[in-house]
Design an enzyme around this catalytic site. Structure first.
Site, PDB file in Angstrom:
ATOM      1  N   ASP A 111       2.923  -0.002  -2.304  1.00 20.22           N
ATOM      2  CA  ASP A 111       1.568  -0.263  -2.809  1.00 20.22           C
ATOM      3  C   ASP A 111       1.194   0.825  -3.813  1.00 20.22           C
ATOM      4  O   ASP A 111       0.402   1.716  -3.523  1.00 20.22           O
ATOM      5  CB  ASP A 111       0.567  -0.253  -1.641  1.00 20.22           C
ATOM      6  CG  ASP A 111       0.908  -1.280  -0.581  1.00 20.22           C
ATOM      7  OD1 ASP A 111       1.100  -2.451  -0.936  1.00 20.22           O
ATOM      8  OD2 ASP A 111       1.001  -0.910   0.604  1.00 20.22           O
ATOM      9  N   ASP A 154      -1.362 -12.644   3.275  1.00 21.62           N
ATOM     10  CA  ASP A 154      -1.972 -11.446   3.844  1.00 21.62           C
ATOM     11  C   ASP A 154      -2.832 -11.921   5.014  1.00 21.62           C
ATOM     12  O   ASP A 154      -3.730 -12.750   4.834  1.00 21.62           O
ATOM     13  CB  ASP A 154      -2.877 -10.748   2.810  1.00 21.62           C
ATOM     14  CG  ASP A 154      -2.074 -10.107   1.669  1.00 21.62           C
ATOM     15  OD1 ASP A 154      -0.835 -10.144   1.721  1.00 21.62           O
ATOM     16  OD2 ASP A 154      -2.702  -9.576   0.744  1.00 21.62           O
TER      17      ASP A 154
HETATM   18  O1  1PR Z   1       1.407   0.030   5.933  1.00 21.90           O
HETATM   19  O2  1PR Z   1       3.422  -0.812   7.086  1.00 21.90           O
HETATM   20  O3  1PR Z   1       1.184  -1.231   8.054  1.00 21.90           O
HETATM   21  O4  1PR Z   1       1.928  -2.383   6.003  1.00 21.90           O
HETATM   22  C1  1PR Z   1       0.726  -2.921   5.575  1.00 21.90           C
HETATM   23  C2  1PR Z   1       1.074  -4.016   4.613  1.00 21.90           C
HETATM   24  O5  1PR Z   1      -0.111  -4.715   4.287  1.00 21.90           O
HETATM   25  C3  1PR Z   1       1.655  -3.500   3.322  1.00 21.90           C
HETATM   26  O6  1PR Z   1       2.744  -4.321   2.971  1.00 21.90           O
HETATM   27  C4  1PR Z   1       0.536  -3.655   2.290  1.00 21.90           C
HETATM   28  O7  1PR Z   1       1.062  -4.063   1.041  1.00 21.90           O
HETATM   29  C5  1PR Z   1      -0.290  -4.773   2.889  1.00 21.90           C
HETATM   30  N1  1PR Z   1      -1.729  -4.600   2.637  1.00 21.90           N
HETATM   31  C6  1PR Z   1      -2.526  -3.698   3.237  1.00 21.90           C
HETATM   32  N2  1PR Z   1      -3.800  -3.874   2.799  1.00 21.90           N
HETATM   33  C7  1PR Z   1      -3.793  -4.878   1.938  1.00 21.90           C
HETATM   34  C8  1PR Z   1      -4.956  -5.411   1.227  1.00 21.90           C
HETATM   35  O8  1PR Z   1      -4.845  -6.295   0.388  1.00 21.90           O
HETATM   36  N3  1PR Z   1      -6.129  -4.877   1.525  1.00 21.90           N
HETATM   37  N4  1PR Z   1      -2.100  -6.349   1.069  1.00 21.90           N
HETATM   38  C9  1PR Z   1      -2.491  -5.348   1.825  1.00 21.90           C
HETATM   39  C10 1PR Z   1      -1.258  -6.238   0.117  1.00 21.90           C
HETATM   40  C11 1PR Z   1      -0.610  -7.273  -1.723  1.00 21.90           C
HETATM   41  C12 1PR Z   1       0.353  -8.360  -1.803  1.00 21.90           C
HETATM   42  C13 1PR Z   1      -0.302  -9.563  -2.431  1.00 21.90           C
HETATM   43  C14 1PR Z   1       0.221  -9.496  -3.837  1.00 21.90           C
HETATM   44  C15 1PR Z   1       0.070 -10.766  -4.583  1.00 21.90           C
HETATM   45  N5  1PR Z   1      -1.395  -7.381  -0.606  1.00 21.90           N
HETATM   46  O9  1PR Z   1       0.964  -8.664  -0.643  1.00 21.90           O
HETATM   47  O10 1PR Z   1       0.054 -10.631  -1.690  1.00 21.90           O
HETATM   48  O11 1PR Z   1      -0.447  -8.462  -4.530  1.00 21.90           O
HETATM   49  O12 1PR Z   1      -1.263 -11.082  -4.772  1.00 21.90           O
HETATM   50  P1  1PR Z   1      -1.746 -11.986  -5.987  1.00 21.90           P
HETATM   51  O13 1PR Z   1      -0.628 -12.944  -6.274  1.00 21.90           O
HETATM   52  O14 1PR Z   1      -2.934 -12.709  -5.467  1.00 21.90           O
HETATM   53  O15 1PR Z   1      -2.043 -11.073  -7.118  1.00 21.90           O
HETATM   54  P2  1PR Z   1       1.951  -1.013   6.820  1.00 21.90           P
END
Ligand code: 1PR
Length: 527
Positions: free
Chosen positions: A383, A228
């Site tokens: 999500d 991320d």
């Molecule tokens: O909406 O098309 O612009 O895409 C935004 C992207 O960014 C989406 O794929 C969304 O999942 C991701 N995203 C947005 N905000 C966050 C955040 O964390 N604040 N991250 C985010 C999503 C989730 C996973 C993470 C897994 C594994 N992160 O990618 O890597 O949950 O984590 P873990 O193994 O530590 O539990 P758009």
């Protein structure tokens, strides 16, 4: 000197990088005649059969390719380039292939296996070839929905076959011409070695061993590292990680490292794929200052496994009134080294529109990108968050009976889709989202879970099983991995094709190789 045929097909940068990594120089075809005169030609192909053929005819390349191959000049075709050698494809009825090899390209049967085939599979060597010098039964990377089928008529061309619900032709060769359905430039060290054997023309007596006829190839479960990425408050681009999507600790954005460096480390540790998510892409326009493009360009110099990029893939009009379609944005990413793009928020809006109109428009980002680059290049990043209910009648959404009851003892829940990095919940559930996205042309689901993200408590098997049942495209389980055993559990208890983790890898709590060893010891197919 290697000559590359670049006619706008997908991720050509990685092919160029692989050739350079082998210590060779690469030049690009500038006019069609060079296709015939080039000493060694690499002919890559990504995307839709019809679009690839259209480009080849439009630029006057097709007739020169046919001539080159008939003259038996050294030529290496990749992926759709293999398919283009045949007479035609079910993917684009009425569009003629180059017609060098007899037969039609057919779609995989999605009632048997998830389609597209995305991942690392083996090959069965059907005839001896120096390209297999040093090849040690390693798995290679495939990504396709259509395949060439072995027949009596094309038997003299078959170099290897592979199993994926059926046997298909995974490479062809005759004389100095060779084409692979797998991507050597995305198949790690094994792919580079194979590619190098052909391009360097090593004069060797050792040829690859023929495979035992009974040997069955099996696709591996993939282990994916996810980064991320966002700018911290000082403006540096960092890899961060949230707890249930909250990436701030004592007010500061958590900084777990530099994107290019970490991706390199995961490649060395054996990651089957690396995913970058630009987590603030929903609010900043990612092409504005181009940091993610730069991350991709730099990563793809040394990382030879598939790269996925997500965040901000949507249409956009900047302050000067310049309009960019989602396809424009995706194209920039593909040309910078991405193999797949992932769509989050925009997929939710597209599905809402579809459910309202009950018809496709052809205009959504998913449709536009998959029409040109193929379904296998379009991932939906979901999500979802649990919404607990006392009984299924309380909601119109698809519920499940859960083993983890809600805060007030609720036995049922549904999964609400969110946008803007989990900040806003929408009135659609995960089953609606993934089924419509599949219809629109998405090729894979990256299934996060806000309740599980960063908790180290294991994947949400109930969610994964629910989504797997709803679609026939591959599903990547994500969120909650806290140990190597969690990967074993998710593969034993669900049919997910891949599992992704972030936090445990970034904090070096468990290495990717440790995960892979543990999964392999449990008898699960792994690379
Ligand atoms: O909406 O098309 O612009 O895409 C935004 C992207 O960014 C989406 O794929 C969304 O999942 C991701 N995203 C947005 N905000 C966050 C955040 O964390 N604040 N991250 C985010 C999503 C989730 C996973 C993470 C897994 C594994 N992160 O990618 O890597 O949950 O984590 P873990 O193994 O530590 O539990 P758009």
């Amino acid at each position: 000197m290697i000559t590359l045929l670049d006619y706008g097909a997908g991720n050509v940068r990685s092919v160029r990088n692989a050739i350079r990594k082998l210590g060779l120089e690469v030049t690009t075809v500038q006019n069609p005649e060079e296709i015939v005169t080039a000493e060694k030609l690499v002919f890559p192909g990504v995307g839709n059969f019809g679009v690839v053929m259209e480009n080849l005819y439009r630029d006057g390349y097709a007739e020169h390719l046919i001539r080159r191959i008939k003259e038996d000049k050294p030529t290496f075709g990749i992926c759709v380039a293999l398919q283009a050698l045949f007479e035609g494809s079910e993917e684009s009825p009425g569009v003629a292939g180059l017609g060098i090899i007899p037969g039609q390209i057919k779609r995989f049967d999605d009632s048997v296996m998830a389609v597209p085939q995305i991942g690392w599979n083996g090959i069965r060597i059907e005839k001896e070839h120096t390209v297999f010098n040093g090849y040690n039964d390693e798995k290679l990377y495939f990504v396709h929905s259509y395949c060439a089928v072995p027949t009596e008529e094309n038997r003299d061309w078959i170099l290897t076959t592979t199993d994926y619900g059926q046997s298909f032709i995974s490479s062809v060769a005759k004389g100095n011409v060779l084409a692979t359905q797998f991507h050597p430039e995305k198949s790690g060290g094994a792919g580079l070695r194979l590619f190098g054997n052909f391009l360097k023309g090593i004069d060797t007596i050792a040829v690859g061993q023929l495979s035992n006829e009974k040997y069955e190839t099996r696709i591996a479960k993939r282990i994916i590292a996810c980064l991320d990425v966002r700018s911290n408050d000082r403006g540096d681009l960092v890899v961060t990680k949230g707890d249930q999507y909250d990436v701030r600790e004592e007010g500061e954005v958590r900084n777990l490292g530099k994107p290019v460096e970490l991706a390199g480390r995961y490649y060395e540790e054996g990651a089957d794929e690396v995913t970058f998510l630009n987590i603030t892409g929903f609010r900043d326009f990612p092409l504005q200052d181009q940091p993610m493009l730069e991350v991709l360009r730099k990563t793809s110099v040394n990382v030879f496994v598939p790269l996925t990029i997500g965040g901000g893939i949507r249409e956009f009009t900047d302050s000067e009134g310049n309009h960019y379609s989602a396809l424009d944005v995706a194209s920039r990413y593909f040309r910078s080294g991405a193999d797949k793009i992932s769509i989050g928020s925009d997929a939710v809006y597209a599905v809402e529109q579809y459910l309202k109109d009950k018809q496709k428009t052809g205009q959504t980002a998913i449709e536009q990108i998959s029409t040109v680059y193929g379904a296998q290049a379009v991932v939906i990043s979901v999500d979802p968050r649990r919404v607990y209910v006392r009984n299924p009648e309380q909601t119109l959404h698809t519920t499940l009976k859960t083993k983890t009851p809600g805060p007030n003892g609720e036995q049922y829940c549904w999964y609400q889709c969110t946008v803007s990095g989990g900040r806003e919940g929408r009135d659609i559930d995960v089953v609606q989202l993934v089924t419509v996205c599949e219809k629109l042309g998405a090729g894979e689901v990256l299934l996060n879970c806000i309740d599980k993200d960063g908790t180290n408590s294991g994947f949400d098997h109930e969610l994964i099983a629910l989504v797997k049942k709803a679609v026939s495209i591959p599903v990547i389980a994500s969120s909650g991995a806290g140990s190597a055993a969690h990967f074993v559990e998710v593969f034993q208890q669900t049919d997910a094709e891949a599992a992704l983790a972030a936090g445990i890898f970034h904090r070096s709590e468990v290495s990717i190789s440790e995960v892979k060893d543990t999964v392999a010891k449990a008898g699960i197919e792994i690379r």
